[in-house]
Each structure stands twice: as C-alpha cells, then as structure tokens.
Design a protein around this motif. Structure first.
Motif, PDB file in Angstrom:
ATOM      1  N   ALA A   1       0.997  -1.184   0.044  1.00 22.27           N
ATOM      2  CA  ALA A   1       0.031  -0.092   0.007  1.00 22.27           C
ATOM      3  C   ALA A   1       0.759   1.386   0.103  1.00 22.27           C
ATOM      4  O   ALA A   1       0.770   2.180  -0.869  1.00 22.27           O
ATOM      5  N   GLU A   2       1.893   1.162   0.860  1.00 19.65           N
ATOM      6  CA  GLU A   2       2.759   2.470   0.801  1.00 19.65           C
ATOM      7  C   GLU A   2       3.388   2.547  -0.794  1.00 19.65           C
ATOM      8  O   GLU A   2       3.729   3.816  -0.777  1.00 19.65           O
ATOM      9  N   GLN A   3       4.067   1.405  -1.252  1.00 17.96           N
ATOM     10  CA  GLN A   3       4.601   1.594  -2.404  1.00 17.96           C
ATOM     11  C   GLN A   3       3.589   2.315  -3.264  1.00 17.96           C
ATOM     12  O   GLN A   3       4.214   3.114  -4.168  1.00 17.96           O
ATOM     13  N   LEU A   4       2.444   1.905  -3.483  1.00 20.69           N
ATOM     14  CA  LEU A   4       1.481   2.443  -4.295  1.00 20.69           C
ATOM     15  C   LEU A   4       1.263   3.854  -4.218  1.00 20.69           C
ATOM     16  O   LEU A   4       1.238   4.641  -4.810  1.00 20.69           O
TER      17      LEU A   4
ATOM     18  N   VAL B   1      -9.548   5.399  -6.432  1.00 12.50           N
ATOM     19  CA  VAL B   1     -10.486   5.922  -5.504  1.00 12.50           C
ATOM     20  C   VAL B   1     -10.419   4.939  -4.096  1.00 12.50           C
ATOM     21  O   VAL B   1     -10.571   5.416  -3.009  1.00 12.50           O
ATOM     22  N   TRP B   2     -10.059   3.643  -4.230  1.00 15.89           N
ATOM     23  CA  TRP B   2      -9.820   2.867  -3.222  1.00 15.89           C
ATOM     24  C   TRP B   2      -8.601   3.279  -2.357  1.00 15.89           C
ATOM     25  O   TRP B   2      -8.920   3.447  -0.992  1.00 15.89           O
ATOM     26  N   GLN B   3      -7.638   3.957  -2.726  1.00 14.41           N
ATOM     27  CA  GLN B   3      -6.398   4.287  -2.200  1.00 14.41           C
ATOM     28  C   GLN B   3      -6.811   6.000  -1.398  1.00 14.41           C
ATOM     29  O   GLN B   3      -6.301   5.952  -0.282  1.00 14.41           O
ATOM     30  N   TYR B   4      -7.588   6.545  -2.082  1.00  9.75           N
ATOM     31  CA  TYR B   4      -8.110   7.766  -1.686  1.00  9.75           C
ATOM     32  C   TYR B   4      -8.985   7.515  -0.283  1.00  9.75           C
ATOM     33  O   TYR B   4      -8.762   8.139   0.577  1.00  9.75           O
TER      34      TYR B   4
ATOM     35  N   GLU C   1      -8.080   9.049   3.358  1.00 11.01           N
ATOM     36  CA  GLU C   1      -8.876   9.816   4.002  1.00 11.01           C
ATOM     37  C   GLU C   1      -9.904   9.076   4.967  1.00 11.01           C
ATOM     38  O   GLU C   1     -10.625  10.048   5.715  1.00 11.01           O
ATOM     39  N   ARG C   2      -9.617   7.946   5.366  1.00 12.58           N
ATOM     40  CA  ARG C   2     -10.659   7.346   6.190  1.00 12.58           C
ATOM     41  C   ARG C   2     -11.965   7.644   6.071  1.00 12.58           C
ATOM     42  O   ARG C   2     -12.805   8.061   7.053  1.00 12.58           O
ATOM     43  N   ILE C   3     -12.532   7.499   4.891  1.00 11.22           N
ATOM     44  CA  ILE C   3     -13.748   7.700   4.294  1.00 11.22           C
ATOM     45  C   ILE C   3     -14.678   6.393   4.570  1.00 11.22           C
ATOM     46  O   ILE C   3     -14.332   5.429   4.168  1.00 11.22           O
ATOM     47  N   ALA C   4     -16.015   6.562   5.371  1.00 11.71           N
ATOM     48  CA  ALA C   4     -16.838   5.512   5.756  1.00 11.71           C
ATOM     49  C   ALA C   4     -17.551   5.268   4.381  1.00 11.71           C
ATOM     50  O   ALA C   4     -17.939   6.013   3.563  1.00 11.71           O
ATOM     51  N   LEU C   5     -17.639   3.660   4.435  1.00 20.69           N
ATOM     52  CA  LEU C   5     -18.340   3.284   3.085  1.00 20.69           C
ATOM     53  C   LEU C   5     -19.801   2.297   3.642  1.00 20.69           C
ATOM     54  O   LEU C   5     -19.594   1.654   4.806  1.00 20.69           O
ATOM     55  N   PRO C   6     -20.591   1.940   2.632  1.00 20.91           N
ATOM     56  CA  PRO C   6     -21.565   0.887   3.134  1.00 20.91           C
ATOM     57  C   PRO C   6     -20.658  -0.313   3.185  1.00 20.91           C
ATOM     58  O   PRO C   6     -19.743  -0.500   2.420  1.00 20.91           O
ATOM     59  N   ASP C   7     -21.247  -1.306   4.161  1.00 23.48           N
ATOM     60  CA  ASP C   7     -20.504  -2.492   4.544  1.00 23.48           C
ATOM     61  C   ASP C   7     -20.505  -3.457   3.387  1.00 23.48           C
ATOM     62  O   ASP C   7     -19.569  -4.487   3.329  1.00 23.48           O
ATOM     63  N   ILE C   8     -21.413  -3.337   2.376  1.00 22.82           N
ATOM     64  CA  ILE C   8     -21.500  -4.603   1.169  1.00 22.82           C
ATOM     65  C   ILE C   8     -20.138  -4.392   0.301  1.00 22.82           C
ATOM     66  O   ILE C   8     -19.984  -5.416  -0.387  1.00 22.82           O
ATOM     67  N   TYR C   9     -19.397  -3.348   0.597  1.00 20.75           N
ATOM     68  CA  TYR C   9     -18.139  -3.266   0.021  1.00 20.75           C
ATOM     69  C   TYR C   9     -17.031  -4.224   0.376  1.00 20.75           C
ATOM     70  O   TYR C   9     -16.002  -4.347  -0.191  1.00 20.75           O
ATOM     71  N   PHE C  10     -17.406  -4.533   1.750  1.00 17.94           N
ATOM     72  CA  PHE C  10     -16.287  -5.587   2.232  1.00 17.94           C
ATOM     73  C   PHE C  10     -17.011  -6.853   2.497  1.00 17.94           C
ATOM     74  O   PHE C  10     -18.097  -7.211   2.233  1.00 17.94           O
ATOM     75  N   ALA C  11     -15.963  -7.896   2.673  1.00 18.28           N
ATOM     76  CA  ALA C  11     -16.261  -9.510   2.426  1.00 18.28           C
ATOM     77  C   ALA C  11     -17.248  -9.704   3.619  1.00 18.28           C
ATOM     78  O   ALA C  11     -17.180  -9.245   4.791  1.00 18.28           O
TER      79      ALA C  11
ATOM     80  N   GLY D   1     -11.588  -8.116   3.618  1.00 16.37           N
ATOM     81  CA  GLY D   1     -12.577  -7.513   5.069  1.00 16.37           C
ATOM     82  C   GLY D   1     -12.040  -5.872   5.305  1.00 16.37           C
ATOM     83  O   GLY D   1     -12.728  -5.441   6.183  1.00 16.37           O
ATOM     84  N   THR D   2     -10.839  -5.773   4.953  1.00 13.03           N
ATOM     85  CA  THR D   2     -10.481  -4.465   5.186  1.00 13.03           C
ATOM     86  C   THR D   2     -10.047  -3.438   4.089  1.00 13.03           C
ATOM     87  O   THR D   2      -9.786  -3.988   3.156  1.00 13.03           O
ATOM     88  N   LEU D   3      -9.897  -2.191   4.486  1.00  6.92           N
ATOM     89  CA  LEU D   3      -9.387  -1.372   3.088  1.00  6.92           C
ATOM     90  C   LEU D   3      -8.262  -2.059   2.413  1.00  6.92           C
ATOM     91  O   LEU D   3      -7.987  -2.040   1.303  1.00  6.92           O
ATOM     92  N   ASP D   4      -7.096  -2.312   3.391  1.00  5.84           N
ATOM     93  CA  ASP D   4      -5.959  -2.862   2.760  1.00  5.84           C
ATOM     94  C   ASP D   4      -6.221  -4.108   1.940  1.00  5.84           C
ATOM     95  O   ASP D   4      -5.481  -4.407   0.904  1.00  5.84           O
ATOM     96  N   ASP D   5      -7.101  -4.951   2.541  1.00  7.32           N
ATOM     97  CA  ASP D   5      -7.340  -6.055   1.656  1.00  7.32           C
ATOM     98  C   ASP D   5      -7.969  -6.012   0.403  1.00  7.32           C
ATOM     99  O   ASP D   5      -7.638  -6.422  -0.690  1.00  7.32           O
TER     100      ASP D   5
END
Lengths: 453, 312
Positions: A9-12, B204-207, B211-221, B272-276
């Motif tokens: 993620a950091e790299q990206l 979009v996902w990196q942003y 920015e720690r933007i909240a999303l509806p749960d259905i975007y996660f597993a 299950g997480t943004l990083d995933d």
C-alpha cells in the motif's frame, strides 16, 4: 493486515502522476506502442481483452485488434478510425500515467492540441526507415508551440533497419537539432521496436550500443511538477468562501488552484486587475492550515486586509506580478468548424475570468510543416494555427504562454451558443531562434493537405 | 482553527512534487469550485456508492469551512440495497444536505415506464433523471463516472454539454484544453460534470483509505445469500430473483460497485479491510464493470447508447 500488504500500500501511495501524449502518423506504430505499454503494465484486464477478441472475431480478423481497446465509440469501430482523443490510465510501482491518446489519421490538429495542452511529455514516433519527415516536423512544431516540457523521440521499427546504430544516430541528431531550433528544451531519443518489444518496457537485446533508458523507464523517472514551482506564483481566484456561520463569522477565503510557483504565509501580494496589495495571512489546504503551498495544489488563501476580491481576480507576489493588457497578441489553434474572422465578437476565458472581446486582427496563418507565415489570411478555419490580436472589454492579468502554460492560455468562445472556437497562447509562438530556423528550413513547397495528427 | 504545519521536505530531489492522489484531489477540487463559480443550480448525483461518496468528500473539502453549495440527487430504482439506502440517509443527515429522490417505481406505478422482461431497471433510470433535471432546472449535474470504467466513458469530457433532451453526442463534444473548462450553455441545456474523470478504481480505493472515508458494509467481504445468473452472483430479493431454475447459496462475497440489485453482481472475496480491498484490486484480472455489471454486457456499445439517451 500483513506487513507485505502494508508495504504494498505504501509503495502504491508514494507514486507521482505523469500526463503525456503520443503523436504519430498512421503507420508509425502508435497503436502498437500504446498497446504494448498498456499490456506490459497489466492495464489491459482479461474481460477487456476478451471483448476485443470477440469484436475482432466478429469482424473476421484472426488476431485481436488492439485498436479496438482505444476506439470506444460506435462510429469509430464502424469506420475503423479514431475520431476523438481518449484518455488511458496505467500504472507502475513508481508512477501513475494519464495518456492522451490522440487520433492518428484524421486531419485534426485540434486533437493533438487538446491532448498536448495538459501533457508534461510528448512521445513523437518516427519510422526508422523513413527518418524525419514533414509529419515529424509538424509534431515537433506542435510540441514546441504548446510548450510541452519534455519531448521523447521514439525511433520505431528498428527491427526493420537491422537495429543499426548509425540509422538511429542520424535521425536523433536531425530531430534534436530541429526541435532545439524551435525552443524545445529537452529531447530524449530512444531506439525501439514496438512490435518486437525492444526498449519499450524491456531493454533490447539487439541494441547493446544503446545505453539509455527504455521508454517506460524514462516515463517513470522524468521530473514533473517542480517545473511549475520554479515559476513566479500565480493564483487565479475561483470562488470566495464566506461561511458567515456562528463558528466562522469572519472567515473570508479565496479558493483556487495555484497555477504556478510557491506561496508562503507572510508573502506580500498584489490583487489584479485592481492593483491593491496585502499579505497572505493564512493558507488552508482543504481544511488543513499550512505555511507553504505550491502548484498545482488547490488551496484557500486568507489575506491580512479586507479587500474587494472576487472570482476572476489574480493574486500574485507583489514583486513579480504581471502587467495587465487589453490587446492580447497570441497564437491560436482554431478548433471549431465555423471560422474565426476579423471583427468577430467573442468571449475570452482566461483562468477564471471570462470577458467580452473582439478579434481585431489576424496578421498571419502558420504552416506547421515549415513554419512559414501566410500573411493576412482574413479568417482561420478548423485546424488552422494563426497569429491573432484580440481586444478585450476589461484588462487581463495575462502572462506569456512561454512563461506559464496555465496563465498564458485562453479560450475564445462564441457568445451565441457557447461553442469553443479557438485555443489561445499569449505572446510569441516559438522561442526566438525559431524564426531564424523557419527562414532556413522553409522550402516554399509546403503541402497543407494530409495533416495527420 | 487548527494550525498543524506541513513543511516542504528538505533535501529531496523533488521537494515540490505532488503525490498522484494529491494531484487528482487538487484537480477534482478545482472542478467543483469552477462549477460553483459558473453555474446557478448544480446538483451532485448521489447513490451511496463509493464514487459518489468520494465526490461528496471532495466537495466538502473544496468549500470548507463553508457548507457544500450543492444539493444531492438520487435516482432510486426501487431495487437498491437496503444497506446502501441507510448509508445514504445517514450521510445526508450528518452534513445537513438536501436530497432529491427521483423514483423509478413511481414511473412504473404511473404507467410511464414499463418493467423490462429481464427485470433490470438500470436503463429505466434515464427518464426519471432527465425529467428531474428539467423540472428542477439543474444546470450542472455532477456524476461519479470515471474514464477507466468503460470505453465510451474514456471519450467523455470533464464538462459534457447535454441538450434539452439530456442527450450526449460524442461527435459534437467541445475540445477540452488545459484546465479551461467551458460551461457555457443555452437555456434548457445543462452540463454533466465528472470530477473523477482521471481517477481509476484503485485511486478511489487508495483515497478512501488515506482519507478514512466511511462506506456501506457491502463493499467488504461478508456472507450473503446469492444465486448465479449469467455468470454473476446476484442477491436474492423481491426484485425478481432467483427464478425457478436458479438456486440460492451462501457465499463469502463483496461488491465492487453498487447499483440496481437486478444487475449488480457480487464477487467472491475475503477482503475484509481497506488494505485487503486495495491488494485485491491491484491484482484483479477483471475490470470493475466487467466483473459486476450485467447491463454493460447487453451489447458492445451499451454504455454509449445509454449515455446518448441521457444516462450519466
């Protein structure tokens, strides 16, 4: 979360963004180059490739036609041509890219101008068998006219000239000399075979005499952005933010995107066209207070004095503020199908300011291939490039386009229906040496037909 | 006012380089402010999906500390995910925004629109959308469309002029030069504005993560009752699925896009997480729309045809 994911993620997120445009004529291999860059950077996903394969098969083609990736419109696919600029996106771990993919075989200078206007780099393709041709000179001239900061000469089809160094060296020398005479600050010449993949993404095994970067390496490492930061600061006011809320009863901020240069809290500034002065009391970078900001950041400035400042004004350092003009001398590329004529009433949009204007003179029309001037053409038609003088109803704080692409550019707009008529660049067209070069290279036999951007 | 100070890093090669996310953010904010400066009645299309949530976040940043000077418009197909509708309403309440809702169901009930045999309501959104634009006299309509989504969208301008019938004519688009957006239009015409034009799904996902933007749960597993139709995992529901020959199973899935339930597919995922999610998107072999949108598969030019009619 794993450490690997964290690192990934950091790299990206550490990447920067490069906008570039490609210029090449029909058979120079532009689609192949674009296709290879997209393909080798994993930017063509399997469903897109499947769609292209399916469409190619239904047209009776054996191999997938990669042009179908970029030709997105019905009319383009029906006719097998590109009719409009498309923007492509790809990425490596080092950088993100926005590629303005301009049509290769329609007589649309305006499309090249559109693509190049936001590009920080232009790739000019040349067929190694043909060398620098009239078309190449047009591409170089347009890149110079639009002041694209970096130009790459991609000498393609090296596989068809036995990967011979002298062929490349001769073309590179001729192009670099010509581009230099136009004022192009920097040319990087790369011998490639887009078809075989030599020096596009992978270094070539056939050209060990070449010690420079591949196309992708160069795209990944060419410096961007701080060219803008080196210029005098310019801040066109877009919008005045005045909440007048209980929490912010006195907040008055001038919102805008820094067009060039660096702004710091405490800088003495002048507001144009009124000429009133103040100092920067605060810089709010989208909610966060900062001490310094630079182009192209969108920020909000607060000034120490309560001045009358509104959309269309320009805030600049007092020491380097531009003058104001009402007679704008410029080079324009005419982009509309209806002509531009002397005496025509237009609107001129410069940064955030739109003013009434009249075309007071069209002194000359330029032939891009040899840079010769056709005097007093009376009008400009679609794809023409010409010198114009425009008288504006209000003074403009205008820079020369040579000094700032952002504050030296403008649009001419038809007041009747809003059609964009012309793309304007204030000041002289090329660097001063260009005029001399033009005199030397003009052979008087320029062929206006068959322009091929 | 907070006064954290972000200083220029000294000693680096490029002290004034912006990260690609900062550059995209700055450009999008510029677009929002241009519209605020030049138009009378702008509106943001807001579905509660990730792109419109990012648009709203950018609009909030663009005008802070003042409120967003735009209202929101949602075209409700009647087959939306309940989780997304809840999220939409919470966001609207939290920021004190005004939400217009144009309802496809009302048009069907009134007999103006007819349900399609395939049950998808996405193409039916165009009429309620264009009617509402006309009745509210909206002159600028922000959409979350991105050029990387689809080949017809790759040809779209940031400022896209629509005629009085909301039609898009790709051959009559204005060239877009520098950052000089031309928003001039005649009475009755309007401009569609796409501030996320240059963003990719990954951006979009990196942003969202940054920015720690909240999303509806259905975007996660999550575990969900789904059934397979045309190679896509659709959620069972009153909209008309599953059919007699389709069977429901419980799978661990997430959504890459949210839209009408009848044509938006879930993907098998354990992210299950943004990083995933970011790691998953970065290695995905299918585009967002290819993986999850049935309506784009109707024909080679499905999106172009809908856009010509006034779809966003």
């Amino acid at each position: 979360m794993t450490t690997a994911t964290e690192q990934f993620a950091e790299q990206l997120s550490a990447t920067t963004l490069l906008r570039f445009a490609t210029a090449g004529s029909v058979d120079d291999g532009k689609s192949t180059l674009v296709g290879r860059l997209l393909h080798d950077s994993k930017s063509i996903l399997s469903d897109q490739l499947e769609a292209v394969e399916h469409a190619s098969r239904s047209r009776g083609q054996e191999a997938p036609d990669l042009a179908l990736l970029t030709d997105g419109l019905r009319a383009e696919r029906e006719q097998g041509i590109t009719i409009d600029v498309a923007y492509r996106y790809f990425a490596t771990t080092r950088r993100r890219f926005i590629l303005a993919d301009t049509p290769g075989h329609v007589q649309y200078t305006r499309n090249m101008v559109t693509g190049a206007s936001t590009a920080e780099l232009a790739v000019v393709l040349v067929d190694a068998r043909n060398g620098v041709v009239e078309q190449t000179r047009r591409h170089a001239a347009l890149a110079a006219l639009l002041r694209v900061p970096h130009v790459v000469l991609a000498v393609n089809k090296m596989d068809l000239v036995d990967y011979a160094e002298p062929v490349f060296a001769r073309i590179a020398a001729e192009f670099t000399a010509y581009a230099g005479s136009l004022g192009v600050p920097e040319v990087t010449a790369i011998p490639i075979s887009a078809l075989a993949g030599d020096n596009v993404v992978e270094p070539s095994a056939h050209m060990d005499w070449y010690g420079g970067p591949t196309v992708l390496e160069h795209l990944e490492t060419v410096p961007v952005s701080h060219d803008l930061a080196d210029c005098p600061a310019r801040f066109p006011v877009q919008y005045v933010i005045r909440p007048q809320s209980p929490e912010h009863p006195d907040y008055r901020g001038y919102a805008g995107q820094i067009a060039s240069g660096v702004l710091r809290v405490g800088d003495a500034v002048t507001v144009l066209p009124s000429g009133r002065s103040s100092t920067i009391e605060g810089i709010d970078a989208l909610g966060e207070s900062v001490s310094v900001a630079w182009a192209p950041q969108s920020v909000t400035l607060r000034l120490a004095d309560d001045l009358d400042v509104s959309r269309g004004d320009l805030i600049a350092p007092a020491a380097t503020a531009p003058g104001t003009v009402r007679d704008v001398e410029a080079t324009v590329c005419h982009v509309a199908d209806r002509p531009l004529t002397v005496g025509q009433r237009v609107l001129l949009k410069h940064t955030t300011r739109t003013v009434k204007a009249i075309v007071s003179d069209i002194p000359s029309r330029l032939t891009l291939a040899d840079l010769s001037q056709h005097p007093a053409p009376g009008q400009l038609v679609a794809n023409d490039i010409g010198r114009v003088v425009v008288r504006t109803a209000e003074p403009l704080a205008l820079d020369a386009y040579a000094d700032s692409r952002r504050t030296g550019s403008f649009l001419l707009i038809d007041p009747a229906d809003g059609t964009t008529l012309s793309a304007g660049m204030a000041g002289s067209a090329f660097a001063e040496k260009a005029a001399e070069a033009a005199a030397e290279t003009a052979d008087g036999a320029a062929d206006d037909e068959g322009w091929d951007f | 006012m907070t006064t954290t100070v972000k200083d220029v890093e000294e000693g680096t090669d490029a002290p004034y380089a912006l990260s690609h996310l900062d550059a995209l953010e700055s450009e999008a904010v510029h677009i929002f402010r241009e519209v605020a400066g030049e138009f009378e009645r702008p509106v943001i299309l807001f579905s509660g999906g990730k792109d419109s949530i990012v648009m709203l976040h950018l609009a909030l940043k663009a005008f802070t500390p003042a409120p967003v000077p735009f209202s929101l418009l949602h075209v409700d197909t009647g087959h939306n995910f309940p989780e997304v509708m809840d999220f939409r309403d919470r966001v609207v309440a939290e920021h004190g925004l005004r939400l217009h809702v144009a309802s496809v169901q009302e048009y069907i009930d009134a007999g103006t629109l007819r349900e399609r045999p395939d049950g998808t309501r996405n193409p039916l959104q165009t009429l309620p959308l264009t009617d509402r634009i006309r009745s509210e006299r909206f002159d600028a309509v922000f959409g979350g469309g991105r050029r990387d989504e689809e080949k017809a969208r790759a040809k779209e301008r940031v400022f896209s002029l629509r005629d009085e019938f909301s039609q898009w004519d790709p051959r009559r688009q204005r060239p877009e030069l520098w950052q000089l957006y031309n928003g001039r239009h005649a009475a009755g015409e309007h401009v569609r504005v796409f501030p996320l034009s240059n963003w990719t799904e990954l951006d979009v996902w990196q942003y969202i993560a940054r920015e720690r933007i909240a999303l509806p749960d259905i975007y996660f597993a999550h575990e969900r009752e789904v059934f397979n139709r045309g190679g896509m995992w659709l959620t069972a529901g009153e909209w008309g699925g599953p059919g007699d020959d389709e069977s429901v199973e419980r799978r661990t899935v997430r959504y890459r896009t949210v839209g009408d339930m009848s044509c938006t597919g879930a993907v098998d995922s354990h992210a299950g997480t943004l990083d995933d999610v970011i790691a998953e998107i970065a290695t995905a072999r299918l585009t967002e729309r290819g993986a999850t949108r049935a309506d784009d598969k109707l024909s080679e030019a499905a999106m172009e045809d809908r856009k010509r009619e006034g779809y966003f």
